[in-house]
Write a protein that holds these residues in place. Structure first.
Motif, PDB file in Angstrom:
ATOM      1  N   TRP A 151      -2.366   5.304   1.940  1.00 46.94           N
ATOM      2  CA  TRP A 151      -1.865   5.572   3.117  1.00 46.94           C
ATOM      3  C   TRP A 151      -2.643   5.015   4.238  1.00 46.94           C
ATOM      4  CZ3 TRP A 151       2.921   5.960   2.997  1.00 46.94           C
ATOM      5  CH2 TRP A 151       3.929   6.578   2.011  1.00 46.94           C
ATOM      6  N   ALA A 188      -3.810   9.223  -0.683  1.00 50.28           N
ATOM      7  CA  ALA A 188      -4.070   9.056   0.639  1.00 50.28           C
ATOM      8  C   ALA A 188      -4.767   7.885   0.803  1.00 50.28           C
ATOM      9  CB  ALA A 188      -4.807  10.557   1.055  1.00 50.28           C
ATOM     10  N   SER A 231       0.890  -1.225  -0.077  1.00 51.40           N
ATOM     11  CA  SER A 231      -0.010  -0.285   0.092  1.00 51.40           C
ATOM     12  C   SER A 231       0.960   1.149   0.001  1.00 51.40           C
ATOM     13  CB  SER A 231      -0.988  -0.003   1.229  1.00 51.40           C
ATOM     14  OG  SER A 231      -1.883  -0.966   1.273  1.00 51.40           O
ATOM     15  N   MET A 232       2.067   1.180   0.925  1.00 43.86           N
ATOM     16  CA  MET A 232       2.893   2.309   0.702  1.00 43.86           C
ATOM     17  C   MET A 232       3.450   2.673  -0.651  1.00 43.86           C
ATOM     18  SD  MET A 232       4.659   2.438   4.556  1.00 43.86           S
ATOM     19  CE  MET A 232       5.079   0.776   4.605  1.00 43.86           C
ATOM     20  N   ALA A 268       0.982   4.373  -2.922  1.00 44.55           N
ATOM     21  CA  ALA A 268       0.798   5.622  -2.618  1.00 44.55           C
ATOM     22  C   ALA A 268       1.990   6.485  -3.176  1.00 44.55           C
ATOM     23  CB  ALA A 268       0.729   5.918  -1.296  1.00 44.55           C
TER      24      ALA A 268
END
Length: 438
Positions: A161, A158, A81-82, A85
């Motif tokens: 994040w 976002a 997920s990071m 982003a």
């Protein structure tokens, strides 16, 4: 109760990404300069990786430990997920989404098997999956509304994040509150068949997404490819020492097929509903998220009611009702494409969401109901693979038909309605074979 809550929250993650990404996808396309096909790959790279990893993840969970695999899945999902982003291009975003799909496969297989292990009795298991479905339904509400607002205020990165802190909290909670269960038998049986199935699915998705912009004749690619893949699948099953079909009981294949049709009839439409709302009514992403609640709010409110129907009437009857309702909602959306109307569109989305909300959670219970306890993870993985097949193909198929007939999006919702309608006779077969007694 706390372990069940934690497992439900693990399911929250993947569902939140489905609906939040759908609302944010127009912004992602604009920010990274992606066309329609590229946007489809952002969605399907996750689904393809998810499907490819499910059965290996199920075997790993059965052999290495379901709690361990759950923790590993949470860690992989957070890191991916990071990466999503921070992605500077569509290619990197798709690759990161693929890793995210692998993490989701790990935590999903482990979660379903852990729930089944915590509640081995049929009545308790139906209640537990209904309750987990309710917790997961929170993600269906938070995804469109929260995702639309977050994308509007902070930008699309976002949305990704949000996942790492949730994963960190679940890692600690699951480590402290969930005990390891008795292991099954790790196995590589069916790995060749799964690989071939994913290759075939990728071929179909590639053709549907890339065909329109490359002027391919999709039939000339899909039909020979499908025949070849089916022949290889039959050969792989024939050469396997132990057939995968020996691990499940009659009715399992029908539930898997039904789940795939539901993925096309409902889940894939969530990707195109924001497009429809934007084109038909010119609404903002934040308003789109609010309107999408009509399609997703029933996922929170109805799983427990669906569980009551399943206990009283059986799973097969519940599935007949649910698929019929989804088909009606899709048909109304098809009509809205010709004459858009705000209230009519909201009603159509609500009807479709009610149908899925009734049956979605109980399909997860149906997967493990047709397998021995030692193979619970593998059975749930095989079932969810079919759901991902339906979702990935549905996103590609609905996208390919978006402008196939006039007006725009009429073909999209017509295909969704057809898939849901095909699920009705499949559900009737489940009633006939008495799957509700399993």
């Amino acid at each position: 109760m706390l372990p069940l809550l934690l497992l439900g929250c693990a399911g929250f993650l993947s569902q939140f990404d489905v609906t939040a990404l759908a609302v944010a996808l127009p912004g992602i396309r604009t920010g990274l300069q992606l066309d329609t096909a590229d946007g489809g790959w952002v969605v399907d790279s996750y689904s393809l990786a998810f499907a490819a990893a499910l059965l290996p993840a199920g075997g790993l969970a059965d052999g290495w430990g379901r709690r361990r695999v759950l923790l590993l899945g949470l860690a992989v999902f957070a890191l991916a997920s990071m990466a999503c982003a921070l992605s500077p291009s569509g290619i990197i975003l798709c690759a990161s989404r693929g890793v995210q799909g692998i993490g989701a496969a790990l935590l999903t297989c482990a979660t379903l098997a852990l729930v089944a292990g915590l509640y081995p009795q049929r009545e308790d298991r139906i209640w537990a999956f209904g309750w987990v479905g309710t917790v997961t339904g929170v993600a269906m509400i938070a995804g469109p509304a929260g995702g639309g607002a977050i994308a509007s205020w902070f930008g699309w990165p976002a949305i990704f994040w949000i996942n790492p802190p949730i994963c960190a909290g679940l890692l600690v909670g699951c480590w402290l509150c969930i005990d390891e269960q008795e292991r099954g038998t790790a196995s590589r049986k069916g790995a060749a068949a799964v690989l071939l199935a994913v290759v075939g699915m990728t071929l179909a998705v590639w053709t549907l997404l890339e065909g329109p912009r490359r002027s391919w004749n999709s039939t000339l690619v899909l039909v020979p490819g499908a025949v070849a893949i089916l022949m290889l699948l039959a050969l792989a099953e024939r050469l396997s020492r132990v057939s995968m079909t020996a691990l499940v009981r009659p009715g399992f294949a029908w539930i898997c097929g039904l789940a795939g049709l539901l993925s096309i009839g409902y889940w894939a439409t969530l990707v195109y509903l924001p497009v429809a709302l934007s084109q038909w009514f010119g609404v903002t992403p934040a308003m789109t998220g609010l309107l999408m609640l009509a399609a997703t709010a029933p996922m929170l409110l109805l799983p427990s009611f669906g569980a009551k129907i399943a206990r009283r009437r059986g799973l097969g009857t519940l599935f007949v009702i649910g698929m019929s309702v989804v088909a009606i909602g899709d048909l109304l959306l098809w009509q809205m494409a010709a004459k858009p109307h705000v209230l009519g569109t909201i009603v159509a989305m609500l009807i479709s969401g009610i149908g899925c909300g009734l049956i979605n959670a109980q399909m997860s219970g149906g997967f493990v109901a047709f397998a021995t306890p030692a193979w619970a993870s593998m059975a749930s993985a095989a079932g969810i693979t079919l759901r991902q097949v339906g979702y990935a193909l549905g996103v590609a198929l609905l996208g390919a038909t978006e402008n196939a007939v006039a007006p725009p999006l009429a073909g999209t919702f017509a295909v969704a309605a057809l898939a849901a309608a095909l699920g009705i006779p499949v559900a009737c077969l489940l009633v006939h074979i008495g799957s509700n007694e399993s």
